[in-house]
Design a protein around this motif. Sequence first.
Motif, PDB file in Angstrom:
ATOM      1  N   THR A   1       0.829  -1.203   0.000  1.00  0.00           N
ATOM      2  CA  THR A   1       0.000   0.000   0.000  1.00  0.00           C
ATOM      3  C   THR A   1       0.867   1.258   0.000  1.00  0.00           C
ATOM      4  O   THR A   1       0.566   2.235  -0.694  1.00  0.00           O
ATOM      5  CB  THR A   1      -0.929   0.008   1.226  1.00  0.00           C
ATOM      6  OG1 THR A   1      -1.805  -1.127   1.152  1.00  0.00           O
ATOM      7  CG2 THR A   1      -1.755   1.290   1.284  1.00  0.00           C
ATOM      8  N   MET A   2       1.944   1.236   0.768  1.00  0.00           N
ATOM      9  CA  MET A   2       2.844   2.384   0.816  1.00  0.00           C
ATOM     10  C   MET A   2       3.512   2.634  -0.533  1.00  0.00           C
ATOM     11  O   MET A   2       3.790   3.780  -0.906  1.00  0.00           O
ATOM     12  CB  MET A   2       3.917   2.176   1.885  1.00  0.00           C
ATOM     13  CG  MET A   2       3.440   2.291   3.311  1.00  0.00           C
ATOM     14  SD  MET A   2       2.799   3.941   3.721  1.00  0.00           S
ATOM     15  CE  MET A   2       1.019   3.592   3.708  1.00  0.00           C
ATOM     16  N   LEU A   3       3.765   1.556  -1.283  1.00  0.00           N
ATOM     17  CA  LEU A   3       4.466   1.693  -2.554  1.00  0.00           C
ATOM     18  C   LEU A   3       3.553   2.107  -3.698  1.00  0.00           C
ATOM     19  O   LEU A   3       4.038   2.559  -4.740  1.00  0.00           O
ATOM     20  CB  LEU A   3       5.159   0.371  -2.910  1.00  0.00           C
ATOM     21  CG  LEU A   3       6.259  -0.087  -1.944  1.00  0.00           C
ATOM     22  CD1 LEU A   3       6.809  -1.444  -2.371  1.00  0.00           C
ATOM     23  CD2 LEU A   3       7.380   0.935  -1.845  1.00  0.00           C
ATOM     24  N   GLN A   4       2.247   1.959  -3.513  1.00  0.00           N
ATOM     25  CA  GLN A   4       1.309   2.352  -4.559  1.00  0.00           C
ATOM     26  C   GLN A   4       1.408   3.849  -4.814  1.00  0.00           C
ATOM     27  O   GLN A   4       1.408   4.647  -3.894  1.00  0.00           O
ATOM     28  CB  GLN A   4      -0.117   1.980  -4.166  1.00  0.00           C
ATOM     29  CG  GLN A   4      -0.381   0.486  -4.175  1.00  0.00           C
ATOM     30  CD  GLN A   4      -1.769   0.129  -3.666  1.00  0.00           C
ATOM     31  OE1 GLN A   4      -2.511   0.982  -3.178  1.00  0.00           O
ATOM     32  NE2 GLN A   4      -2.141  -1.138  -3.781  1.00  0.00           N
ATOM     33  N   GLY A   5       1.513   4.200  -6.064  1.00  0.00           N
ATOM     34  CA  GLY A   5       1.594   5.614  -6.423  1.00  0.00           C
ATOM     35  C   GLY A   5       3.012   6.123  -6.556  1.00  0.00           C
ATOM     36  O   GLY A   5       3.222   7.198  -7.132  1.00  0.00           O
ATOM     37  N   ILE A   6       3.992   5.382  -6.020  1.00  0.00           N
ATOM     38  CA  ILE A   6       5.377   5.829  -6.180  1.00  0.00           C
ATOM     39  C   ILE A   6       6.175   4.863  -7.056  1.00  0.00           C
ATOM     40  O   ILE A   6       7.344   5.118  -7.334  1.00  0.00           O
ATOM     41  CB  ILE A   6       6.080   6.025  -4.816  1.00  0.00           C
ATOM     42  CG1 ILE A   6       6.111   4.723  -4.004  1.00  0.00           C
ATOM     43  CG2 ILE A   6       5.431   7.129  -4.032  1.00  0.00           C
ATOM     44  CD1 ILE A   6       6.870   4.844  -2.693  1.00  0.00           C
ATOM     45  N   MET A   7       5.546   3.787  -7.506  1.00  0.00           N
ATOM     46  CA  MET A   7       6.172   2.868  -8.465  1.00  0.00           C
ATOM     47  C   MET A   7       5.087   2.025  -9.100  1.00  0.00           C
ATOM     48  O   MET A   7       3.948   1.979  -8.622  1.00  0.00           O
ATOM     49  CB  MET A   7       7.224   1.995  -7.783  1.00  0.00           C
ATOM     50  CG  MET A   7       6.682   1.077  -6.704  1.00  0.00           C
ATOM     51  SD  MET A   7       7.924  -0.112  -6.108  1.00  0.00           S
ATOM     52  CE  MET A   7       9.137   0.983  -5.418  1.00  0.00           C
ATOM     53  N   SER A   8       5.455   1.371 -10.183  1.00  0.00           N
ATOM     54  CA  SER A   8       4.501   0.508 -10.872  1.00  0.00           C
ATOM     55  C   SER A   8       4.287  -0.778 -10.075  1.00  0.00           C
ATOM     56  O   SER A   8       5.041  -1.103  -9.156  1.00  0.00           O
ATOM     57  CB  SER A   8       5.024   0.162 -12.265  1.00  0.00           C
ATOM     58  OG  SER A   8       6.147  -0.702 -12.168  1.00  0.00           O
ATOM     59  N   SER A   9       3.264  -1.530 -10.472  1.00  0.00           N
ATOM     60  CA  SER A   9       2.966  -2.785  -9.799  1.00  0.00           C
ATOM     61  C   SER A   9       4.134  -3.765  -9.930  1.00  0.00           C
ATOM     62  O   SER A   9       4.497  -4.456  -8.976  1.00  0.00           O
ATOM     63  CB  SER A   9       1.690  -3.401 -10.388  1.00  0.00           C
ATOM     64  OG  SER A   9       1.410  -4.641  -9.784  1.00  0.00           O
ATOM     65  N   ALA A  10       4.733  -3.812 -11.111  1.00  0.00           N
ATOM     66  CA  ALA A  10       5.864  -4.724 -11.321  1.00  0.00           C
ATOM     67  C   ALA A  10       7.057  -4.317 -10.464  1.00  0.00           C
ATOM     68  O   ALA A  10       7.756  -5.169  -9.890  1.00  0.00           O
ATOM     69  CB  ALA A  10       6.251  -4.743 -12.798  1.00  0.00           C
ATOM     70  N   GLU A  11       7.303  -3.018 -10.369  1.00  0.00           N
ATOM     71  CA  GLU A  11       8.414  -2.542  -9.548  1.00  0.00           C
ATOM     72  C   GLU A  11       8.151  -2.822  -8.073  1.00  0.00           C
ATOM     73  O   GLU A  11       9.067  -3.167  -7.318  1.00  0.00           O
ATOM     74  CB  GLU A  11       8.621  -1.043  -9.781  1.00  0.00           C
ATOM     75  CG  GLU A  11       9.231  -0.725 -11.140  1.00  0.00           C
ATOM     76  CD  GLU A  11       9.218   0.760 -11.458  1.00  0.00           C
ATOM     77  OE1 GLU A  11      10.030   1.185 -12.297  1.00  0.00           O
ATOM     78  OE2 GLU A  11       8.384   1.496 -10.883  1.00  0.00           O
ATOM     79  N   ALA A  12       6.886  -2.675  -7.670  1.00  0.00           N
ATOM     80  CA  ALA A  12       6.537  -2.974  -6.285  1.00  0.00           C
ATOM     81  C   ALA A  12       6.766  -4.452  -5.975  1.00  0.00           C
ATOM     82  O   ALA A  12       7.285  -4.802  -4.909  1.00  0.00           O
ATOM     83  CB  ALA A  12       5.086  -2.589  -6.015  1.00  0.00           C
ATOM     84  N   ASP A  13       6.409  -5.326  -6.909  1.00  0.00           N
ATOM     85  CA  ASP A  13       6.640  -6.760  -6.717  1.00  0.00           C
ATOM     86  C   ASP A  13       8.127  -7.043  -6.515  1.00  0.00           C
ATOM     87  O   ASP A  13       8.517  -7.819  -5.628  1.00  0.00           O
ATOM     88  CB  ASP A  13       6.127  -7.552  -7.925  1.00  0.00           C
ATOM     89  CG  ASP A  13       4.608  -7.609  -7.995  1.00  0.00           C
ATOM     90  OD1 ASP A  13       3.954  -7.351  -6.961  1.00  0.00           O
ATOM     91  OD2 ASP A  13       4.079  -7.908  -9.085  1.00  0.00           O
TER      92      ASP A  13
END
Length: 260
Positions: A223-235
């Motif tokens: 949740t914290m990473l949403q909006g500051i990177m793409s879904s793939a980058e978050a993974d």
Amino acid sequence: MGTRAMASAAMVALAFGLAGCSQLGRGAVAATSETEQVAEASYSVGDYEEAARVFELAAQRDPRSVAALVGLGKSYTALRQFSRAENALVRARQLNPRNPEVHNQLGNLELYQMHPKQAIGHFDKALGVDRKNLVALTGKAVALDYLSRHTEAQAVYSRGLEFYPTNFALLSNYALSLVLSGEIGRGTRLMEELLRDPASGDTVRANLAIAYALDGRTRDARTMLQGIMSSAEADAALKHYAAARADYLAGKPIGYMIFQ
């Protein structure tokens, strides 16, 4: 934004915003010409290519301008053109060896290249001129955390907070240092408080994602990473943090993993 950039989230508030808070340290280089001011404006909005171009112009017009050379150094550092950055900063140091901002940017350059021991040397030189220099204090503490020397890092953060008790970058990175040293609850609570800051709260999200991930709260970290990177980058980032958590739980130092 790449995974490597996100893995070094603890440095976002400082390292890779050293120039943004440099005016808070005494003895900082001031932009004295209109050209340098234009270049600073480009740098401040993240247009590092344009900033480098205009700082180059300023340096050509005045080869002895330390401000232009420091601007070149930080712009090329942000562009990951490290040799050009070093050349500009070494020349600036030759012109003004006691200017804290020159040493701060050399420290920043070393942090970008993942050389924390060398970075500490530069920040110490800045502090030798100005013991209250905010950038040097924060930079040195971040470098110590990189080396998993968290007790020493927190002593430097505490010293900085004596001078700047509400500084956001100091508090955010201090909170992450607490997490890395095993005080997850205390560090996370401080970051969650900072998250509510209407002006700067979003800048702590990357650090808080690390804290949540190390605490096994993967959903909250995402949740914290949403909006500051793409879904793939978050993974990819979460996979990296999961590996760090395994070492963390085993009692191994993980500073190098967080900042690599």
